[in-house]
Motif scaffolding. Sequence first.
Motif, mmCIF file in Angstrom:
data_model
loop_
_atom_site.group_PDB
_atom_site.id
_atom_site.type_symbol
_atom_site.label_atom_id
_atom_site.label_comp_id
_atom_site.label_asym_id
_atom_site.label_seq_id
_atom_site.Cartn_x
_atom_site.Cartn_y
_atom_site.Cartn_z
ATOM 1 N N LYS B 9 -9.682 -6.965 -2.155
ATOM 2 C CA LYS B 9 -9.626 -7.248 -0.732
ATOM 3 C C LYS B 9 -10.450 -6.212 0.024
ATOM 4 O O LYS B 9 -10.327 -5.033 -0.201
ATOM 5 C CB LYS B 9 -8.185 -7.186 -0.245
ATOM 6 C CG LYS B 9 -7.388 -8.427 -0.680
ATOM 7 C CD LYS B 9 -5.978 -8.321 -0.180
ATOM 8 C CE LYS B 9 -5.148 -7.457 -1.084
ATOM 9 N NZ LYS B 9 -3.973 -8.202 -1.554
ATOM 10 N N MET B 502 2.057 -11.355 2.251
ATOM 11 C CA MET B 502 2.765 -12.172 1.260
ATOM 12 C C MET B 502 4.062 -12.730 1.834
ATOM 13 O O MET B 502 5.055 -12.893 1.134
ATOM 14 C CB MET B 502 2.967 -11.502 -0.088
ATOM 15 C CG MET B 502 3.301 -10.072 -0.127
ATOM 16 S SD MET B 502 4.804 -9.686 0.730
ATOM 17 C CE MET B 502 4.416 -8.034 1.116
ATOM 18 N N CYS B 504 6.586 -11.850 3.668
ATOM 19 C CA CYS B 504 7.869 -11.204 3.450
ATOM 20 C C CYS B 504 8.816 -11.391 4.626
ATOM 21 O O CYS B 504 9.967 -11.027 4.544
ATOM 22 C CB CYS B 504 7.682 -9.713 3.193
ATOM 23 S SG CYS B 504 7.249 -8.759 4.660
ATOM 24 N N PRO B 540 4.843 -4.222 5.334
ATOM 25 C CA PRO B 540 4.771 -3.439 4.102
ATOM 26 C C PRO B 540 3.444 -3.576 3.362
ATOM 27 O O PRO B 540 3.117 -2.747 2.530
ATOM 28 C CB PRO B 540 5.922 -3.987 3.246
ATOM 29 C CG PRO B 540 6.325 -5.255 3.844
ATOM 30 C CD PRO B 540 5.846 -5.298 5.248
ATOM 31 N N GLN C 6 12.680 3.306 -3.797
ATOM 32 C CA GLN C 6 11.907 4.514 -4.088
ATOM 33 C C GLN C 6 12.732 5.569 -4.780
ATOM 34 O O GLN C 6 13.895 5.778 -4.444
ATOM 35 C CB GLN C 6 11.404 5.097 -2.788
ATOM 36 C CG GLN C 6 9.982 4.748 -2.509
ATOM 37 C CD GLN C 6 9.536 5.331 -1.200
ATOM 38 O OE1 GLN C 6 9.812 6.485 -0.918
ATOM 39 N NE2 GLN C 6 8.863 4.535 -0.415
ATOM 40 N N ASN C 28 1.649 -5.262 -3.515
ATOM 41 C CA ASN C 28 1.995 -5.981 -2.286
ATOM 42 C C ASN C 28 2.766 -7.266 -2.474
ATOM 43 O O ASN C 28 2.728 -8.133 -1.602
ATOM 44 C CB ASN C 28 0.711 -6.268 -1.490
ATOM 45 C CG ASN C 28 0.304 -5.063 -0.667
ATOM 46 O OD1 ASN C 28 1.121 -4.197 -0.375
ATOM 47 N ND2 ASN C 28 -0.953 -4.987 -0.298
ATOM 48 N N THR C 29 3.460 -7.390 -3.590
ATOM 49 C CA THR C 29 4.291 -8.584 -3.722
ATOM 50 C C THR C 29 5.772 -8.175 -3.668
ATOM 51 O O THR C 29 6.196 -7.651 -2.634
ATOM 52 C CB THR C 29 3.880 -9.414 -4.946
ATOM 53 O OG1 THR C 29 2.471 -9.629 -4.883
ATOM 54 C CG2 THR C 29 4.553 -10.775 -4.964
ATOM 55 N N ALA C 32 6.895 -4.892 -2.124
ATOM 56 C CA ALA C 32 6.558 -4.740 -0.705
ATOM 57 C C ALA C 32 7.609 -5.460 0.126
ATOM 58 O O ALA C 32 8.004 -4.994 1.188
ATOM 59 C CB ALA C 32 5.174 -5.300 -0.418
ATOM 60 N N ILE C 33 8.061 -6.597 -0.374
ATOM 61 C CA ILE C 33 9.054 -7.362 0.372
ATOM 62 C C ILE C 33 10.344 -6.572 0.526
ATOM 63 O O ILE C 33 11.008 -6.642 1.557
ATOM 64 C CB ILE C 33 9.332 -8.711 -0.315
ATOM 65 C CG1 ILE C 33 8.047 -9.533 -0.366
ATOM 66 C CG2 ILE C 33 10.424 -9.479 0.423
ATOM 67 C CD1 ILE C 33 8.187 -10.854 -1.065
ATOM 68 N N HIS C 35 10.332 -3.431 0.704
ATOM 69 C CA HIS C 35 9.907 -2.187 1.353
ATOM 70 C C HIS C 35 10.076 -0.967 0.461
ATOM 71 O O HIS C 35 10.454 0.106 0.933
ATOM 72 C CB HIS C 35 10.666 -1.991 2.691
ATOM 73 C CG HIS C 35 10.264 -2.970 3.748
ATOM 74 N ND1 HIS C 35 9.598 -2.594 4.893
ATOM 75 C CD2 HIS C 35 10.417 -4.309 3.820
ATOM 76 C CE1 HIS C 35 9.358 -3.675 5.621
ATOM 77 N NE2 HIS C 35 9.844 -4.728 5.001
ATOM 78 N N GLU C 39 1.815 -1.300 0.021
ATOM 79 C CA GLU C 39 0.753 -0.387 0.424
ATOM 80 C C GLU C 39 1.232 0.633 1.444
ATOM 81 O O GLU C 39 0.845 1.792 1.427
ATOM 82 C CB GLU C 39 -0.376 -1.202 1.041
ATOM 83 C CG GLU C 39 -1.712 -0.887 0.469
ATOM 84 C CD GLU C 39 -2.787 -1.810 0.972
ATOM 85 O OE1 GLU C 39 -2.886 -2.931 0.466
ATOM 86 O OE2 GLU C 39 -3.513 -1.384 1.880
ATOM 87 N N LYS C 40 2.079 0.178 2.342
ATOM 88 C CA LYS C 40 2.589 1.065 3.384
ATOM 89 C C LYS C 40 3.416 2.183 2.788
ATOM 90 O O LYS C 40 3.257 3.349 3.124
ATOM 91 C CB LYS C 40 3.419 0.250 4.363
ATOM 92 C CG LYS C 40 4.035 1.072 5.473
ATOM 93 C CD LYS C 40 4.672 0.162 6.504
ATOM 94 C CE LYS C 40 6.136 0.435 6.652
ATOM 95 N NZ LYS C 40 6.458 1.283 7.759
ATOM 96 N N GLU C 41 4.305 1.828 1.857
ATOM 97 C CA GLU C 41 5.141 2.867 1.238
ATOM 98 C C GLU C 41 4.284 3.792 0.383
ATOM 99 O O GLU C 41 4.546 4.993 0.315
ATOM 100 C CB GLU C 41 6.247 2.248 0.375
ATOM 101 C CG GLU C 41 7.419 1.694 1.179
ATOM 102 C CD GLU C 41 7.106 0.381 1.823
ATOM 103 O OE1 GLU C 41 6.296 -0.370 1.243
ATOM 104 O OE2 GLU C 41 7.656 0.093 2.893
ATOM 105 N N ILE C 67 -2.878 -3.168 -4.427
ATOM 106 C CA ILE C 67 -3.449 -4.465 -4.788
ATOM 107 C C ILE C 67 -2.349 -5.504 -4.642
ATOM 108 O O ILE C 67 -1.181 -5.176 -4.468
ATOM 109 C CB ILE C 67 -4.034 -4.499 -6.216
ATOM 110 C CG1 ILE C 67 -2.970 -4.113 -7.264
ATOM 111 C CG2 ILE C 67 -5.264 -3.614 -6.319
ATOM 112 C CD1 ILE C 67 -3.452 -4.276 -8.698
ATOM 113 N N GLN C 68 -2.757 -6.764 -4.725
ATOM 114 C CA GLN C 68 -1.806 -7.836 -4.473
ATOM 115 C C GLN C 68 -0.630 -7.804 -5.444
ATOM 116 O O GLN C 68 0.511 -7.898 -5.032
ATOM 117 C CB GLN C 68 -2.543 -9.178 -4.575
ATOM 118 C CG GLN C 68 -1.696 -10.382 -4.238
ATOM 119 C CD GLN C 68 -1.472 -10.521 -2.752
ATOM 120 O OE1 GLN C 68 -1.713 -9.597 -1.980
ATOM 121 N NE2 GLN C 68 -0.992 -11.664 -2.331
ATOM 122 N N VAL C 122 17.605 -11.788 -0.199
ATOM 123 C CA VAL C 122 17.917 -11.087 1.047
ATOM 124 C C VAL C 122 19.171 -11.710 1.646
ATOM 125 O O VAL C 122 19.136 -12.822 2.152
ATOM 126 C CB VAL C 122 16.744 -11.229 2.036
ATOM 127 C CG1 VAL C 122 17.083 -10.573 3.366
ATOM 128 C CG2 VAL C 122 15.492 -10.642 1.438
#
Lengths: 323, 688, 228
Positions: B9, B502, B504, B540, C6, C28-29, C32-33, C35, C39-41, C67-68, C122
């Motif tokens: 990306k 994705m 979320c 995220p 984490q 990022n799958t 990431a959902i 958290h 990428e952010k973490e 990456i994804q 969730v």
Amino acid sequence: MKSGSNLEKVLASGNPAVTAELGPPMSASPEEVVHKAKLLKGFCDAANITDCQTAVVRISSIAAAKIALDQGLEPVMQMTCRDRNRIAMQADILGAAALGLKNCLCIAGDHQSFSAAGRLKGHPGAKNVYDVDSIQLAGILKKMRDEGLQEGGDPLEVAPQLFIGSAWTPGGDPIDYRPYRLKKKVDAGSDFIQTQGIYDVEMFRRQMKKAVELGVTERTAILGGIIVPRSAMMLKYMNNSVAGVSVPREMIERMAKAKEAAGDDKKKARELQEAEGLKITVELIKQVLDIPGVKGVHIQAIEWESAIEGIVKDAGLYPRPQV
Amino acid sequence: MSEAKVKEKKEVAGTPEKTHFPPCRDACPVKTDIQNYVWLIGEGRNEDAFDIIRSVNPIASVCSLICHHPCEQQCRRCDVDKPVSIRHLKRFAIEQATEYRRSKRKAVPKTRGKSIGIIGSGPSGLTAANDLADLGYDVTIYEKGPDLGGMLSSAIPTYRLSREALREDIDDVLSKGVESVTNCNIGEDITMKELREKHDAVLVAVGLAESRSLPIPGVDGPGVLLAIPFLFNAAYGKPTGIGKRVLVIGGGNVAVDVARTALRLGAENVEMVCLESEEEMPAWDWEVEEADEEGIKVHHRWGPKGVSRDGDTVKGLDVVKVTSVFDESGRFNPKFDENQKQLIEADTIIITIGQMSNYDFLKGSSVERDERGLLKWDRATQMSSESGVFVSGEVVTGPGSAIAAAASGHRSARAIHLFLEGKDVAAGLQDEEIARIEKLPPDVACKVKSVPRNETELLDPKTRCREFIQIEIGYDEMTALKEARRCRSCGGGALVDQDKCMACLTCLRICPYDAPVVTNASYISPDRCQACGLCAPECPARAIRMFGYDVDSIRNEMSAYIGKVDPSRKEPVVAAFMCSKYALDKSVSLPSNIRPIQVHCASRIDTLDVLKAFEAGADGVAVVMCDSEGCRHPGVSRIVARRLRHIQGLVQPLGIANEAVGHLKATEGQDWTEGLGGIAAGIPVRGK
Amino acid sequence: MIVGSQKPLDEIWGMVKDSKNVLVFGCNTCVAICHAGGEKEAESIASLLRTKAGQEGVDMKVESMGIQRHCEPEYFEPVMDRVRGYDMVLSTACGVGVNFLAERIGKVQVCPGINTSFYGAVESPGVFKELCAGCGDCILHMTGGICPVARCSKTLMNGPCGGTDNGKCEIGKEVDCAWYLIVERMKTLGTLDQLAEVRPPRDWSPGTAGGPRRLTIEHLMDMEESEE
């Protein structure tokens, strides 16, 4: 006779049966088992030898049961599903039978995180097994005994002759489902049932009525569980923290009054409460035996095995029938 | 090893290209990025705002004073309360940036080797000159009048458009190296043929500089004036010939200008007469209101029959009642009741009924007129009937606004450039279709707090109508900041990178306006998004950017914000994130250990921004934000406080105490500096 | 989705502190959902590590990227050369990703930034709960859709045991008794009588007890022609 055990014979004779409980020590010495067996001998038809109860390491049930057997006390060995898989269980059952043990209680076992309600360190990090549940275990025992086959299908040269028991928590939730689950235990092969401690006799009466309706009481011998209370605090604790046990308020108040009567004298308070506890125990035994379908009592005097003699005598259940 | 089949990306940095125009921008003929410059004004960045404005509008100062602001009429705040005062903000920013704009003036190298002659220096001519100069062409403007600006300098009165303001716009253009010739009449001083020979292309941008007259009896002779010559004379201090009682025929903006000019020239009584009713009157509402304040009476629904004279002296205007102005199909087709008539007394009559052009200058060229009386042109190429002669502005579009003329000037410049490059002009002039943001959905509008519009003051009507000074007092700084913050940043909101997202659902859950629509990825609806900025820091996958600002900018520049951290310091270095409301408060001066970081709203404060502050050596972080009463967006103060608690947990293993990540929710009227000081006092110096 | 959280920063520091050039590699799958490792973490952890390194006086370069997904080789390909340039990669993907990266990265250490815990959903924003154990032999049709393998602390097949307390498991009040839920749901569905039958001992071999699992789908194999 399925096993020819004393317990089976007493029940077959139509007499109300009495079982007690012996908790093995955290020790490699047989001394305490011998001592406790001596205290219980003659005052019960058989005594449960607990199996790492509350997920705490103690002498294994089979070993302690053999020690007790050698003292002349008929044991009811216990097997939890927590610590052994079906292979170990079947091996232990063959070994138990080979050692002369005749009664086996199949229970799920407290989760390893329990560690004596947090009072001991225990082994909460242990990997639990639960390969089979208690009902499946009863089924395994039945298959071994009645078909001479292992669970996987392989044959046994000589089948173990065991009297199969299961536990029942009549007051657990969902409460309306509990009689149906009892039936499953009986369908699986339970010859006798020992219940969780009863203080709410009316609740037990109601549940027993359902059990009778389901035809369960004709197929299995239900022994009402009686836990001997030693103090108001113990009653409160059980009411609040032990699943499936509810203590009527009046009973707690009764114990509390006994304590108050001693004023500041701690020694006297203990004595008065214990005396009251013994009285309550005897009353409960009489009420429970009165309920249709109940074939005996299972008295648990936790770390107070010495009280069994007095209780059994005061309840009019002494001497035990010689069958 | 074969080439990677999945493309990595592309990292997207900065602010993305806008995909939607909000109604304000769409309404602007030159598509000014209003959201952008109003935002910048709200951040105290007037020079950057000026750059945005000027990048599309060479008559910026002019518009800041006289534009009829079609943008405001379309402002989405109209569905909540009153529109944002865009023109006043524009004026404020431009005036603030005066020194800056002057410093930026620079000649543009003439690299093309081609030249263009532009006839007319009004809005469209100036704009075309600006654009062509920027492209490197040699440009010469030919202006009939004594000054550049066309109608802007001669027909718009200086109480609306000051000479100084117009001069700034003209100087911006001339400084690029544009040549100009004033007092130059095409056809006399130089012919079209000569222009064609001298230049590679010619642009006719002469506008409609002549007034129409009325073919009614009595119109010839003294005392009857035409609008444009009257305004021209007024502008240049020449005698105008008005008497004491002036009657202006006409209902448009020029008529109002004429009337108010007459008043300022000393007429005792000035009245207007028009065919239209009050509602139908074409002049802008605010102009009519100002005229009314100045004491000008309007006779509605009367049609001129003839000028009544006593010998040569004008006595007044004979008028008949108008029964209707427009027919069923909305066309101008006035009907009269001849039985109702009156004489409106006056000694001077000024006819302001419309404008046209004089075409004498076209002698010798093949530029033709069409059936409208305007120049014949091909709209697709901006070309007249003569190849190489281009046209723009009112002389082809008909009467229109200054900014519309500027738009026409832009287009003709592009056309001329394509033509001179030998490219297909029509194809090159095709405008791209940009999606438009629609009305504010009612469930979003009800979440927008109503904030009264900050009005500007006008000079006292009793005194202002006797002088030619600019009547409008502009905004002061605090008012401009407050007004700019009323803008809801339509079109400046969030953009989700569909490749990274994705789905979320984090953005959907946090958005106060229910803007995200999630299918296999999130798409944030530009109709609903209010650019609060809450979603981008929460994503995220780092998939969200904002059209209005660069989400990474603060953390990328954190070392600069923190500056030097003295290892022997006694006071903690505190990174203070502050909403611009507090950051721009000039009455406050913060101690040097507090390093301010301005944010448009606390919502944009990202975990990583705070962590970077610590990385850069700050001892602690304090956030000063509006409480829920004062915040423009619902939920921000609660969510940001929660975010800060999470950050406290993240930095705890570094030995950073909770007190080092503090915040304060400022209440209106409260001294927030005290709270900030309190937070700073509780922050320990790290490593001690 | 796969849910993890984490690792404590101190534990992560212990893993990376001797490295000079660290990459925090996010996914990022799933992670990431929840958290934990997107990428952010990954960026946040990198920033915290840089600050920590500064505090400890350790000379360390820490960067981050994402990456994804870390569970399909094509997503690694475009970045592997860059990834191999570090001497330690802290993967914040789930355990699958850590393994998968370690298999293909060569002579670079890989360590986990998160603890991967369970397959979950969730329950409400910010609350994730375990609902599946990946046992390989689903019996949810027999228990009203409520899993006794994942959600009963004793994996009973003929539950509930005697430990049920007000619908909660004996191990803690925050844990629902799965069998309580099963009985109640099957009551609602009118299928409670299906529970009367004693379930025999279960074959656990399709699950982890049977060893690491592998799935092959014939018609998806050898999709591209090899260029070699």
